[in-house]
Design an enzyme around this catalytic site. Structure first.
Site, PDB file in Angstrom:
ATOM      1  N   ARG A  83       0.797  -1.226   0.000  1.00 48.23           N
ATOM      2  CA  ARG A  83       0.000   0.000   0.000  1.00 48.23           C
ATOM      3  C   ARG A  83       0.828   1.274   0.000  1.00 48.23           C
ATOM      4  O   ARG A  83       0.302   2.361  -0.220  1.00 48.23           O
ATOM      5  CB  ARG A  83      -0.929   0.003   1.213  1.00 48.23           C
ATOM      6  CG  ARG A  83      -0.235   0.149   2.549  1.00 48.23           C
ATOM      7  CD  ARG A  83      -1.238   0.122   3.692  1.00 48.23           C
ATOM      8  NE  ARG A  83      -0.605   0.292   4.988  1.00 48.23           N
ATOM      9  CZ  ARG A  83      -1.258   0.226   6.151  1.00 48.23           C
ATOM     10  NH1 ARG A  83      -2.553  -0.004   6.163  1.00 48.23           N
ATOM     11  NH2 ARG A  83      -0.615   0.391   7.287  1.00 48.23           N
ATOM     12  N   CYS A  86      11.133  -1.060   7.124  1.00 46.09           N
ATOM     13  CA  CYS A  86      12.558  -1.267   7.395  1.00 46.09           C
ATOM     14  C   CYS A  86      13.432  -0.515   6.403  1.00 46.09           C
ATOM     15  O   CYS A  86      14.296   0.267   6.768  1.00 46.09           O
ATOM     16  CB  CYS A  86      12.892  -2.760   7.369  1.00 46.09           C
ATOM     17  SG  CYS A  86      14.657  -3.095   7.523  1.00 46.09           S
ATOM     18  N   ALA A  92      15.701  -0.334  21.336  1.00 48.22           N
ATOM     19  CA  ALA A  92      16.622  -0.034  20.244  1.00 48.22           C
ATOM     20  C   ALA A  92      16.279   1.275  19.544  1.00 48.22           C
ATOM     21  O   ALA A  92      17.159   2.111  19.298  1.00 48.22           O
ATOM     22  CB  ALA A  92      16.628  -1.185  19.247  1.00 48.22           C
ATOM     23  N   GLU A 115      12.933   5.800  30.974  1.00 50.24           N
ATOM     24  CA  GLU A 115      12.641   4.373  30.821  1.00 50.24           C
ATOM     25  C   GLU A 115      11.902   3.870  32.060  1.00 50.24           C
ATOM     26  O   GLU A 115      12.380   4.065  33.176  1.00 50.24           O
ATOM     27  CB  GLU A 115      13.940   3.589  30.618  1.00 50.24           C
ATOM     28  CG  GLU A 115      13.825   2.084  30.693  1.00 50.24           C
ATOM     29  CD  GLU A 115      12.832   1.500  29.709  1.00 50.24           C
ATOM     30  OE1 GLU A 115      11.915   0.769  30.156  1.00 50.24           O
ATOM     31  OE2 GLU A 115      12.964   1.781  28.502  1.00 50.24           O
ATOM     32  N   GLY A 156       7.317   0.955  21.829  1.00 48.85           N
ATOM     33  CA  GLY A 156       6.894  -0.321  21.268  1.00 48.85           C
ATOM     34  C   GLY A 156       6.109  -0.165  19.973  1.00 48.85           C
ATOM     35  O   GLY A 156       5.960   0.936  19.439  1.00 48.85           O
ATOM     36  N   ALA A 178      13.987  -7.270  11.429  1.00 51.81           N
ATOM     37  CA  ALA A 178      13.884  -7.472   9.983  1.00 51.81           C
ATOM     38  C   ALA A 178      14.424  -8.828   9.555  1.00 51.81           C
ATOM     39  O   ALA A 178      13.826  -9.504   8.710  1.00 51.81           O
ATOM     40  CB  ALA A 178      14.633  -6.354   9.264  1.00 51.81           C
ATOM     41  N   HIS A 183      44.793 -11.695  13.507  1.00 52.29           N
ATOM     42  CA  HIS A 183      45.390 -10.598  14.279  1.00 52.29           C
ATOM     43  C   HIS A 183      45.956  -9.559  13.326  1.00 52.29           C
ATOM     44  O   HIS A 183      46.577  -9.923  12.326  1.00 52.29           O
ATOM     45  CB  HIS A 183      46.511 -11.147  15.163  1.00 52.29           C
ATOM     46  CG  HIS A 183      47.260 -10.081  15.908  1.00 52.29           C
ATOM     47  ND1 HIS A 183      46.774  -9.493  17.048  1.00 52.29           N
ATOM     48  CD2 HIS A 183      48.464  -9.482  15.640  1.00 52.29           C
ATOM     49  CE1 HIS A 183      47.644  -8.590  17.481  1.00 52.29           C
ATOM     50  NE2 HIS A 183      48.677  -8.567  16.644  1.00 52.29           N
TER      51      HIS A 183
END
Length: 466
Positions: A36, A43, A183, A203, A271, A320, A445
């Site tokens: 749509r 994403c 995130a 939070e 959320g 995703a 390394h």
């Protein structure tokens, strides 16, 4: 009204939907995808990819301001927010065109419009040119999700933003309140902080990024405060009043004390809400869970034969790459194959704040709660030669093993480029690796990946460089 028959119809073209369509085409299924808005979904157009473009600009800006640390000189450093946003939108546009090309290459019909399952095997699509009726034995619902609003803080795009508003801001916030430290919230807090805003994060849980290992949360909070952010955990926003000049928010802190605070803008990141209202679930009797996400089995089947669901419209984790993998599982099951069921314990999670966070599997606390006797290894960035050379000595890597079997239960990282490192442990978990294989693996390394090796060694008291 025209009618078109297919083997498979997919509602939604995000990373779950378009990947499912490609796999279906590879398996010889005549496939249609209904979208749509934009091919690639949230994403690609408004989420994962363009936010990383924003964060990359912020990272470069941060490094420019610290040029002297690398023996370089950079004067009169400034940021052009409009140009940063323009670059981000350009990245999204480029990838949108890429998905369009993939649909053509794989001979997938794309129908732009609103699709609704009107009965089993039948989808009605309302397009700009009229209604189209599509039929198929199997249908995949991949309609994704949207940002969840707070009842007292409805997004208006002016003072109160969702992630979409925050990606194309009308102006640079001077004093920003971010509600939620998952995130999305932490990434935007990190971006705007690096760009020069005064950022406060609220939070309600007792720590930031609460799904992560507790040690990661504590380290990140300390780092964010060091960068100048105000972090309020165990706190809640009780009310918000907007005006032409800004926002007044009443915040209750962890001790129950309420106070009024002034901000220029607010980002609500509390959320997601699944896009299920107009798909036709009620008429078909498709069962949702307690959060209204669609219930599915291990093969992504709903309780109605021939109808599958993948991605953010289903249960978590809402990522995703989970959606893409589910798309492949669903299509292979439809085609008569026997795909491996999704194991959510093997899905890595990445947060692209500064410093980055990445993890896979169980946290130390969850491993113990599940009854495991654990061995835990921990190795800091400051002990790694490549990290020191990069000037990125902040962070650590933590590994959690079952003490009896040596099974890798989880891995947790914070620091530079850990979102690229985590896949090593993810492969290990998928292969059911034990500490022995990881110890016997040769790591190149100098690389940051050597810390992965050292963390494993530390869990078994064999660490070499600390």
């Amino acid at each position: 009204m025209t009618e078109k028959p297919y083997d498979l119809i997919i509602l939604g073209s995000g990373p779950g939907g378009y990947v499912a369509a490609i796999r279906a085409s590879q398996l010889g299924l005549k496939t249609a995808i209904v979208e749509r808005e934009n091919l690639g979904g949230i994403c690609l157009n408004w989420g994962c990819i363009p936010t990383k473009a924003l964060l990359r600009s912020a990272e470069v800006f941060h490094n420019m301001k610290h040029a002297a640390d690398y023996g370089l000189a950079a004067e009169n450093i400034s940021a052009d927010l409009d140009a940063v946003v323009k670059r981000s939108r350009g990245v999204a546009s480029q990838l949108n065109k890429g998905v369009t090309g993939l649909m053509k290459k794989n001979k997938i019909d794309v129908i732009m419009g609103d699709g609704k399952i009107v009965e089993k095997g039948k989808v009605l699509v309302k397009t700009d040119k009229g209604d189209e009726e599509l039929t198929a034995k199997n249908i995949i619902i991949a309609t994704g999700a949207r940002a969840r609003d707070l009842p007292f803080a409805k997004a208006d795009g002016k003072r109160i933003w969702t992630y979409r508003h925050a990606m194309t801001p009308p102006e640079m916030p001077k004093k920003l309140l971010v509600i939620g430290s998952g995130a999305i919230g932490i990434e935007f807090a990190s971006f705007y902080n690096d760009m020069g805003a005064d950022v406060t994060v609220v939070e309600m849980m007792d720590r930031v990024v609460p799904v992560e290992d507790e040690e990661i949360s504590k380290f990140l909070e300390k780092s964010l405060k060091k960068q100048g952010m105000t972090i309020m955990t165990g706190a809640g926003v009780k009310s918000i009043e907007t005006s032409a000049k800004g926002v007044k928010a009443e915040i209750e802190d962890s001790k129950g004390k309420k106070a009024s605070h002034d901000f220029s803008h607010v980002i609500v990141a509390v959320g997601i809400q699944p896009n299920v209202e107009t798909v036709g679930l009620d008429e078909l009797g498709i069962e949702p869970d307690e959060r209204f996400h669609i219930k599915t089995d291990a093969m992504c089947r709903t309780n109605v034969e021939g109808i599958y669901a993948i991605g953010d419209v289903t249960g978590g984790p809402w990522l995703a790459h989970k959606a893409s993998h589910e798309g492949v599982i669903a299509v292979e099951a439809i085609a008569g194959g026997h795909p491996h069921a999704m194991d959510v314990n093997n899905i890595p999670g990445c947060t692209y704040c500064h410093p980055q966070i990445a993890s896979v599997g169980l946290t130390e606390a969850k491993a113990k709660a599940a009854g495991h006797d654990v061995k835990v290894g921990n190795f800091p960035f400051i002990g790694n030669g490549k990290a020191i050379a990069l000037g990125e000595t902040e962070g650590f890597i933590k590994t959690v093993f079952d003490a009896k079997t040596g099974e890798l239960l989880g891995a947790h990282m914070i620091g530079a480029e850990v979102t690229e490192l985590i896949q090593g442990y993810t492969v290990g978990k998928t292969l059911e690796t034990t500490e022995a294989e990881l110890m016997n693996t040769v790591f190149p390394h100098p690389t940051l990946s050597e810390m992965m090796h050292e963390s494993v060694l530390d869990a078994y008291e064999r660490v070499l460089h600390m």
